[in-house]
Motif scaffolding. Sequence first.
Motif, PDB file in Angstrom:
ATOM      1  N   TRP A  24       0.839  -1.198   0.000  1.00  0.00           N
ATOM      2  CA  TRP A  24       0.000   0.000   0.000  1.00  0.00           C
ATOM      3  C   TRP A  24       0.874   1.248   0.000  1.00  0.00           C
ATOM      4  O   TRP A  24       2.057   1.190   0.284  1.00  0.00           O
ATOM      5  N   TRP A  25       0.267   2.368  -0.358  1.00  0.00           N
ATOM      6  CA  TRP A  25       0.963   3.654  -0.425  1.00  0.00           C
ATOM      7  C   TRP A  25       0.472   4.567   0.681  1.00  0.00           C
ATOM      8  O   TRP A  25      -0.729   4.708   0.891  1.00  0.00           O
ATOM      9  N   ARG A  26       1.392   5.211   1.358  1.00  0.00           N
ATOM     10  CA  ARG A  26       1.057   6.332   2.244  1.00  0.00           C
ATOM     11  C   ARG A  26       1.133   7.569   1.369  1.00  0.00           C
ATOM     12  O   ARG A  26       2.140   7.810   0.690  1.00  0.00           O
ATOM     13  N   LEU A  27       0.090   8.374   1.376  1.00  0.00           N
ATOM     14  CA  LEU A  27       0.001   9.580   0.555  1.00  0.00           C
ATOM     15  C   LEU A  27       0.312  10.775   1.441  1.00  0.00           C
ATOM     16  O   LEU A  27      -0.321  10.957   2.485  1.00  0.00           O
ATOM     17  N   SER A  36      -5.614  12.911   3.018  1.00  0.00           N
ATOM     18  CA  SER A  36      -6.855  12.200   2.721  1.00  0.00           C
ATOM     19  C   SER A  36      -7.278  12.564   1.306  1.00  0.00           C
ATOM     20  O   SER A  36      -7.250  13.737   0.932  1.00  0.00           O
ATOM     21  N   VAL A  37      -7.653  11.560   0.532  1.00  0.00           N
ATOM     22  CA  VAL A  37      -8.087  11.772  -0.851  1.00  0.00           C
ATOM     23  C   VAL A  37      -9.470  11.169  -1.035  1.00  0.00           C
ATOM     24  O   VAL A  37      -9.981  10.483  -0.151  1.00  0.00           O
ATOM     25  N   GLY A  43      -7.242   4.015   0.134  1.00  0.00           N
ATOM     26  CA  GLY A  43      -7.343   2.654   0.633  1.00  0.00           C
ATOM     27  C   GLY A  43      -6.954   1.560  -0.332  1.00  0.00           C
ATOM     28  O   GLY A  43      -7.250   0.398  -0.082  1.00  0.00           O
ATOM     29  N   GLU A  44      -6.315   1.907  -1.425  1.00  0.00           N
ATOM     30  CA  GLU A  44      -5.911   0.872  -2.384  1.00  0.00           C
ATOM     31  C   GLU A  44      -4.830  -0.018  -1.776  1.00  0.00           C
ATOM     32  O   GLU A  44      -3.896   0.462  -1.149  1.00  0.00           O
ATOM     33  N   ARG A  45      -4.969  -1.323  -1.957  1.00  0.00           N
ATOM     34  CA  ARG A  45      -3.983  -2.296  -1.484  1.00  0.00           C
ATOM     35  C   ARG A  45      -3.708  -3.257  -2.632  1.00  0.00           C
ATOM     36  O   ARG A  45      -4.574  -3.478  -3.485  1.00  0.00           O
TER      37      ARG A  45
END
Length: 88
Positions: A24-27, A36-37, A43-45
């Motif tokens: 996963w990516w931390r934005l 927060s987007v 929440g993409e994994r």
Amino acid sequence: MIRVNLPDQPPTFRQPTPAELPWWWRLEDASGEEVSVGADLSGERFANQADAESWVGECFGDLAAEGVDAVVLFEGERRVYGPMSLHP
């Protein structure tokens, strides 16, 4: 009457667990705070690193438009690399 052997029915569809999709990516914004987007990008994994990297490559413009300046890649709780800027 013709009998046809059909394969077993697939298991009931369920959401994969985080263990099955550990990447996963931390934005982050420019200060390194988490951003927060919109629901379509959050929440993409992913099952593997290549899928995670492909996704960010396809979505980086949309992420930047939502205020994301950089991304950090994780596998579970392990930081793999980043922050990686989304700007040229």
